[in-house]
Design an enzyme around this catalytic site. Sequence first.
Site, mmCIF file in Angstrom:
data_model
loop_
_atom_site.group_PDB
_atom_site.id
_atom_site.type_symbol
_atom_site.label_atom_id
_atom_site.label_comp_id
_atom_site.label_asym_id
_atom_site.label_seq_id
_atom_site.Cartn_x
_atom_site.Cartn_y
_atom_site.Cartn_z
ATOM 1 N N ASN A 23 7.155 -8.313 0.383
ATOM 2 C CA ASN A 23 7.800 -7.007 0.430
ATOM 3 C C ASN A 23 7.760 -6.353 1.811
ATOM 4 O OD1 ASN A 23 8.426 -4.077 -0.539
ATOM 5 N ND2 ASN A 23 6.331 -3.961 0.246
ATOM 6 N N LYS A 33 16.699 -9.704 7.720
ATOM 7 C CA LYS A 33 16.970 -9.583 6.291
ATOM 8 C C LYS A 33 17.976 -10.623 5.811
ATOM 9 C CE LYS A 33 14.082 -6.430 5.204
ATOM 10 N NZ LYS A 33 12.987 -6.739 4.269
ATOM 11 N N TYR A 75 16.459 -6.147 12.662
ATOM 12 C CA TYR A 75 16.084 -5.969 11.258
ATOM 13 C C TYR A 75 17.115 -6.605 10.335
ATOM 14 C CZ TYR A 75 15.247 -3.509 6.829
ATOM 15 O OH TYR A 75 15.025 -3.198 5.511
ATOM 16 N N GLY A 126 0.768 -1.233 0.000
ATOM 17 C CA GLY A 126 0.000 0.000 0.000
ATOM 18 C C GLY A 126 0.798 1.280 0.000
ATOM 19 N N SER A 127 2.086 1.216 0.282
ATOM 20 C CA SER A 127 2.895 2.437 0.340
ATOM 21 C C SER A 127 4.342 2.092 0.055
ATOM 22 C CB SER A 127 2.768 3.117 1.709
ATOM 23 O OG SER A 127 3.277 2.279 2.728
#
Length: 254
Positions: A96, A165, A161, A21-22
């Site tokens: 994503n 990843k 994070y 959405g963004s």
Amino acid sequence: MMPSARFADLEGASVLITGGGSGIGAALTEGFVRQGARVAFIDIAEEPSRALCEALAETGNRPLHLKADLADVGALRAAVAEAAARHGPATVLVNNAARDDRHAAEDVTPEEWDANLAVNLRPHFFTVQAVVPGMKEAGHGAIVNFTSTSFMLNMGDMPAYTIAKAGIVGLTKGMAGRYGRQGIRVNAIAPGWVVTERQRKLWVKGDNLDSHIARQAIPRMMVADDMVGPCLFLASDASAMLTAQTLIVDGGVL
């Protein structure tokens, strides 16, 4: 700027995007919509998702927004099922969604650790798990997992994070090995610094962006649209014999 290339096999394909959405996700949603795919995206944020759907309605191929918290595996599975009911089982999955919140290693609590990985790693696995049966039935599928160059650059201000990843690369290789014989390819994209509205608001400070761009072989600011072409390529049959790979898209820093 959206890529000019057309991938004929993506027209009419059922595509599912998380965090669509963004930011980068919105550019990916638009990119697949403009290829003629039937796009569903999962995003917890209602207002930007609604605005995106309305903006893309002018294409005649409005995407489907499914609101769900990706940290809630039950809600995630329900959203995948709804997307399949509306568009048919997904034959393209783009994992994503992510949040690159900064945090000091010394201060992270077990609860904060779990919450971070519940957004940045766990949904990637469970979304793959949810779409694989439909891909097996179709006899083909393409999964694109978004990782990051942050862990390759030894960035130390967001350890949960960067660990997540790095884990996405392992997930990509493991799932590629498991499902390749069913015609399912699994690859990853590792973006460099893509300057979205969120990035500009939170992390562009002083001359740090200019300094980073100076390290790139292609010295211009990367934007979300720059991730669309690589993703379309990995999702399409143009990359039919490419799997278990991580494509670094960083302007040539690495």
